[in-house]
Write an enzyme that holds these catalytic residues in place. Sequence first.
Site, PDB file in Angstrom:
ATOM      1  N   ASN A  84      -0.829  -9.041   3.118  1.00  0.00           N
ATOM      2  CA  ASN A  84      -0.287  -9.846   2.103  1.00  0.00           C
ATOM      3  C   ASN A  84      -1.696 -10.290   1.263  1.00  0.00           C
ATOM      4  OD1 ASN A  84       1.256 -12.208   1.153  1.00  0.00           O
ATOM      5  ND2 ASN A  84       2.616 -11.367   2.467  1.00  0.00           N
ATOM      6  N   ARG A  85      -1.739 -11.572   0.687  1.00  0.00           N
ATOM      7  CA  ARG A  85      -2.508 -12.139  -0.306  1.00  0.00           C
ATOM      8  C   ARG A  85      -3.587 -13.059   0.348  1.00  0.00           C
ATOM      9  NH1 ARG A  85       2.476 -11.502  -2.523  1.00  0.00           N
ATOM     10  NH2 ARG A  85       2.374 -10.265  -4.398  1.00  0.00           N
ATOM     11  N   HIS A 110      -3.184  -6.886   0.518  1.00  0.00           N
ATOM     12  CA  HIS A 110      -2.982  -5.886   1.260  1.00  0.00           C
ATOM     13  C   HIS A 110      -4.164  -5.107   1.525  1.00  0.00           C
ATOM     14  CE1 HIS A 110       1.245  -6.513   1.370  1.00  0.00           C
ATOM     15  NE2 HIS A 110       1.488  -5.978   0.477  1.00  0.00           N
ATOM     16  N   HIS A 185       4.968  -1.267   5.548  1.00  0.00           N
ATOM     17  CA  HIS A 185       5.482  -1.932   4.277  1.00  0.00           C
ATOM     18  C   HIS A 185       6.704  -0.905   3.746  1.00  0.00           C
ATOM     19  CE1 HIS A 185       5.383  -3.422   0.265  1.00  0.00           C
ATOM     20  NE2 HIS A 185       4.550  -4.354   0.718  1.00  0.00           N
ATOM     21  N   THR A 186       7.510  -0.377   4.560  1.00  0.00           N
ATOM     22  CA  THR A 186       8.832   0.525   4.313  1.00  0.00           C
ATOM     23  C   THR A 186       9.512  -0.276   3.373  1.00  0.00           C
ATOM     24  OG1 THR A 186       8.528   2.087   5.868  1.00  0.00           O
ATOM     25  CG2 THR A 186      10.638   1.718   5.110  1.00  0.00           C
ATOM     26  N   TYR A 187      10.088   0.397   2.376  1.00  0.00           N
ATOM     27  CA  TYR A 187      11.234  -0.225   1.334  1.00  0.00           C
ATOM     28  C   TYR A 187      12.520   0.284   2.063  1.00  0.00           C
ATOM     29  CZ  TYR A 187       8.069  -1.855  -2.331  1.00  0.00           C
ATOM     30  OH  TYR A 187       6.946  -2.504  -2.829  1.00  0.00           O
ATOM     31  N   ASP A 251      10.106 -12.909  -2.147  1.00  0.00           N
ATOM     32  CA  ASP A 251       8.815 -12.463  -1.621  1.00  0.00           C
ATOM     33  C   ASP A 251       7.968 -13.667  -0.888  1.00  0.00           C
ATOM     34  OD1 ASP A 251       6.596 -10.876  -1.311  1.00  0.00           O
ATOM     35  OD2 ASP A 251       5.932 -10.826  -3.345  1.00  0.00           O
ATOM     36  N   GLN A 290       7.433 -11.314   6.061  1.00  0.00           N
ATOM     37  CA  GLN A 290       7.522 -11.202   4.600  1.00  0.00           C
ATOM     38  C   GLN A 290       8.850 -10.500   4.322  1.00  0.00           C
ATOM     39  OE1 GLN A 290       5.124 -12.959   3.027  1.00  0.00           O
ATOM     40  NE2 GLN A 290       5.572 -12.438   0.747  1.00  0.00           N
ATOM     41  N   GLU A 317       8.190  -7.170   6.434  1.00  0.00           N
ATOM     42  CA  GLU A 317       6.772  -6.970   6.753  1.00  0.00           C
ATOM     43  C   GLU A 317       6.405  -7.933   7.865  1.00  0.00           C
ATOM     44  OE1 GLU A 317       4.426  -6.920   3.095  1.00  0.00           O
ATOM     45  OE2 GLU A 317       6.287  -6.826   2.244  1.00  0.00           O
TER      46      GLU A 317
END
Length: 352
Positions: A84-85, A110, A185-187, A251, A290, A317
């Site tokens: 993340n940020r 990330h 981080h799988t979609y 998000d 997330q 996430e």
Amino acid sequence: MAAELYELTNGTITVKITNFGATITSLLVPDANGAEFLTRSPTLILLQTLKGNLADVVLGFDTVDPYQKGAGRYFGCIVGRVANRIKEGKFTLNGLDYSLHINNPPNSLHGGKIGFDKVLWEVAEYNNDKFPSITLKYHSKDGEEGYPGDLSVIAKYSLPSGTSLKLEMEAVPTNKATPVSLAQHTYWNLAGHKSGHILDHSIQIWASHVTPVDENLIPTGEIMPVTGTPFDFTSERKIDSRIHEVPVGYDHNYVLDCGEKRCGLMHAAKVKDPSSSRVLNLWTDAPGMQFYTGNFVNGVVGKGGAVYEKHAGLCLETQGFPNAINQPNFPSIVLQPGEKYKHTMLFEFSNV
């Protein structure tokens, strides 16, 4: 050492993983049109129905090459050293100021320009027998992407039952204190990776609070109740029911604080696809998750020529809180030398 694809299968689900970024590239899961079979665990034998039409339920690419070229938006990978940020790519630790690569202006995202998703991991062990698993290792050096200290990282993917995928992550700093927060981080698209958007999926998240963000997607420091807001998924509802009330889309970091606990893990989320009746339950020991609805996916050409557009997949996430290194009221993500970071995720598949 080269980037390769490795397959794990137990006769019901099949997952492909590459050692580039410790990335899940494919995951075949049956739908509801199936037959009965036995699932065994150390303490339980269950008769379940989950052996129907297979679909690949993760976004990704057919070969390793597009991952190496950065074609996807963190498709399927493990991100770190800090997921993340981090605000403005800056933090102070033990009286020293650190600056990170700004790869998501004005922030670091990330792990930076070359995070753990963009490096080759060593394959320490690979078994595709009756206990399928792969163990990957990576050594992050002092100063890498601006982070302090050497860090040894291990990620183990396994298929512990006929209906589950498990990820166990560990990290140990050897010589300096450092922030650590890894995420997978799988979609996900439970209807199949090429089926379109996930807005008709329903989701339940066992979190009664979120950490709201500013215009740059940095948490404000507040821990906000979700009751009465578009972020309330404490009861199952469709993703598109209130997404129009959230600028761009979801998000946001959810505070996992009200899920059932089992074997040291907390129930984080449950996702259902109405068309296939596939269900994904996620369990974890991380404090946050997330929930991301693929808001910035735009025209990515993936497996079999499928084109992934906005909301083509969703991410779950589990993580430490975003920008926790700069928020003293958030759970700490700092590890001292010799301390062990541990983070487990269990993905359980079933049918309605």
